[in-house]
Every structure is written in C-alpha cells, then in structure tokens.
Design an enzyme around this catalytic site. Structure first.
Site, mmCIF file in Angstrom:
data_model
loop_
_atom_site.group_PDB
_atom_site.id
_atom_site.type_symbol
_atom_site.label_atom_id
_atom_site.label_comp_id
_atom_site.label_asym_id
_atom_site.label_seq_id
_atom_site.Cartn_x
_atom_site.Cartn_y
_atom_site.Cartn_z
ATOM 1 C CG HIS A 266 -5.728 -2.142 -0.200
ATOM 2 N ND1 HIS A 266 -4.809 -1.768 -1.152
ATOM 3 C CD2 HIS A 266 -5.230 -1.693 0.982
ATOM 4 C CE1 HIS A 266 -3.825 -1.115 -0.578
ATOM 5 N NE2 HIS A 266 -4.045 -1.066 0.722
ATOM 6 C CB SER B 288 -0.960 -0.051 1.193
ATOM 7 O OG SER B 288 -1.972 0.930 1.079
ATOM 8 C CG ASP C 112 -6.575 -2.146 -3.959
ATOM 9 O OD1 ASP C 112 -7.008 -1.067 -3.510
ATOM 10 O OD2 ASP C 112 -5.398 -2.523 -3.826
#
Length: 335
Positions: free
Chosen positions: A294, A169, A264
């Site tokens: 995610h 991320s 995501d």
C-alpha cells in the site's frame, strides 16, 4: 520490526517498506493523537525527487457544503505543448491518509503525474480531516468540490462530459462515495472513476486484512485507528458513503479503473468492488500488483510496478471522453 514469516514483497520494495515503517507513526500505540501524527509526518525530510512537470499549478479555494468553510484545492493544468488538445478530461482527485492525515502537498507528485501523463486537468481537493471533522464531512467536501469542478470544467479547458473521480486509499473511498452520491442525487455526470488501492469497507474482515496485518507498512492496526478517527464512537460504518462496498446496488455507476496491491490489507475489498461493478454491468479495468504494498505509487523512480500502474491510471483518464469509450457495458481488465 515485525516481518511476515513468508515475505511476498518484491525485494526491490522491501527496503522502502522497512524505511517507511520506521518513519511512520505507531498509530494507536505510542502515537494516539492525530495532531501529533501530523507533526511527525510534517517533520520528515522533504523529498528530493524532481516532481513531474506540468504547464501550471494554481492554489485556490472553492465553495464548501452549505454552512461549511471553503475548500482548498490545487489545480494542475497540463503542458500545452505536450497535450495541446482541448477539451480534456477533468480529474477530481482525493488524497489518501486514512481521512486523518496528508493533504495537497503530500500528494502533489501523484496529482502532477496524473496530469502530466494523461493530459487532463487535475483538481486536487483538501477535504476536512478527522477526528476534528468526522464522517460525513469528508464526503460532503468531496461532493461539493466535484460539483464545482463539473460546473467550471469548460473554463478550465475541460470537457464537461469527461469528469473523472480519482483517489488513493481513503481518497479512493471518497471517489467511490461521491460517484454514489452523484448517481443518487441527480449529478453531476461522472464519466469514470479511478480507484487506487481504495479503502472501501469499515468491516475490516477480509482475508487480506489477516494475511497482510503486519510487515508491509500499512497494518491492520493502522486501519483500525484510522476508522476510529473517522467514524467516532457512534460508528455508521455500514453507511454506503463510508463503506461503498456495502452499497446495496452498484448499477448506474461510472466505469472504473481499480488498482490493488497483493501485500495490502485493502487488497480484497478493492477486488470485491471491481467484481461487484462488473456484476452490475459496468466496464471495469483492473490492475493487480501481487508483490507490491500500500502506497507503492509514490515511488515510480524505484519500482517498475508503480510506473506501469500510473500509466494504466493515466490511460484510463485519457480515454475518458463524454462516455464515448467508457460508457456502460461489462468488461474485464488486465491485471
């Protein structure tokens, strides 16, 4: 709880996403303060999962950027019986959390898994968080930690020709950003980068932002809040160290393993970055999990896709060695 009309999520993942959605702070809505969000997350019940075994775990600090405090890091040394070969790759790992949340403890299992599966030394970095420390503080810390790890790699049992930047991320965004800095500032030499559903562009204008705006745990509203915390009122989101996807030239960067998830909001920027790296002549391995969300890497005990994705990341790390296998060239990947 708002779900998409056409749910593309793997049915095995839906109960996880719903539980995470209930537990995660309503960022920008009921919860507007980063400190409060951190308190909510810290109060969540501790995981009962048994973390992957490694040979040793050491907490310490390393020098920060000029004028900044020292940086806490956690070193993971693989089990010598399972991975006796030295020197080994050294992974500099940056945790996710939108540059605002999380830390060494929240990503302990992921860092352990990468060390245990790849046989690499992993240096997990607790960079300064926003909004107390806005861009470029996190990038500066990440680069300082990278420079330390590269210099100390032989003392850690690592191969100085096999330095890997990695992260999930926002940590994936940092791994990409410090790769740009290392190229442009004369080092250290990075052999590969491992980008796990990376956050790469402050523009937030892709198709996946619209398709996955809600219903899959991480929402477009969450991401808008994270970017506001990180960039502040004056922005600078177009800077390549904030948005590596906007870097005008990706030539000369390390080869990459890029993981994306179909459900995501960050899916398309990860795919676009992989495509741009290939166009710049770099070898890229992609792994795409179309029915995952995610954060799914945190649940390998429940999701086969997480097991495969972690194995792919570990293989990318293990095959790194002074550029012998991953240097240059264009290449495709299996997704």
């Amino acid at each position: 709880m708002r779900r998409p009309v056409l749910d593309r999520l793997d049915p095995r993942a839906r109960p996880l996403v719903d539980a995470l959605t209930r537990a995660f702070p309503d960022l920008g809505g009921a919860v507007t303060d980063a400190a409060e969000a951190r308190r909510i997350l810290a109060a969540a019940p501790a995981s009962r999962k048994v973390p992957p075994a490694v040979g040793a775990v050491v907490d310490r600090t390393v020098p920060g950027p000029p004028g900044a405090p020292e940086i806490p890091v956690r070193l993971y040394v693989p089990d010598q019986d399972r991975h006796p070969a030295e020197p080994r790759p050294t992974v500099v790992f940056f945790h996710g959390g939108g540059y605002t949340l999380c830390g060494l403890d929240s990503h302990d299992a992921t860092a352990r898994a990468l060390a245990a599966r790849s046989g690499a030394v992993v240096v997990s970095v607790a960079y300064r968080l926003a909004p107390e420390h806005r861009f470029p503080a996190a990038v500066d810390d990440a680069y300082a930690a990278l420079c330390w790890a590269a210099e100390e790699s032989p003392a850690l049992g690592g191969d100085p020709g096999a330095i890997v930047t990695a992260g999930d991320s926002s940590g994936g965004g940092l791994a990409a950003a410090v790769s740009l800095r290392a190229r442009d500032e004369g080092g250290p030499a990075i052999a590969s980068q491992v980008l796990l559903y990376p956050l790469l562009d402050a523009a937030q204008d892709t198709r996946s932002y619209r398709e996955n705006a809600h219903g899959y745990f991480l929402t477009a509203a969450h991401l808008r809040w994270f970017w506001r915390q990180y960039l502040g009122a004056d922005g600078r989101g177009a800077h390549p160290h904030a948005s590596p996807l906007r870097a005008p030239d990706l030539r000369g960067l390390p080869p990459a393993y890029v993981l994306t998830a179909g459900c995501d909001p960050l899916r398309d920027e990860g795919l676009a970055y992989a495509a741009r790296l290939r166009a710049a002549g770099r070898r890229v391995t992609t792994a795409h999990c179309p029915r995952m969300f995610h954060g799914f890497l945190g649940f390998p005990e429940l999701l086969p896709d997480a097991v495969r994705a972690l194995a792919g990341a570990a293989e990318a790390i293990e095959s790194t060695g002074g550029g012998r296998k991953n240097s240059g060239g264009s290449g495709g990947g299996a997704g």
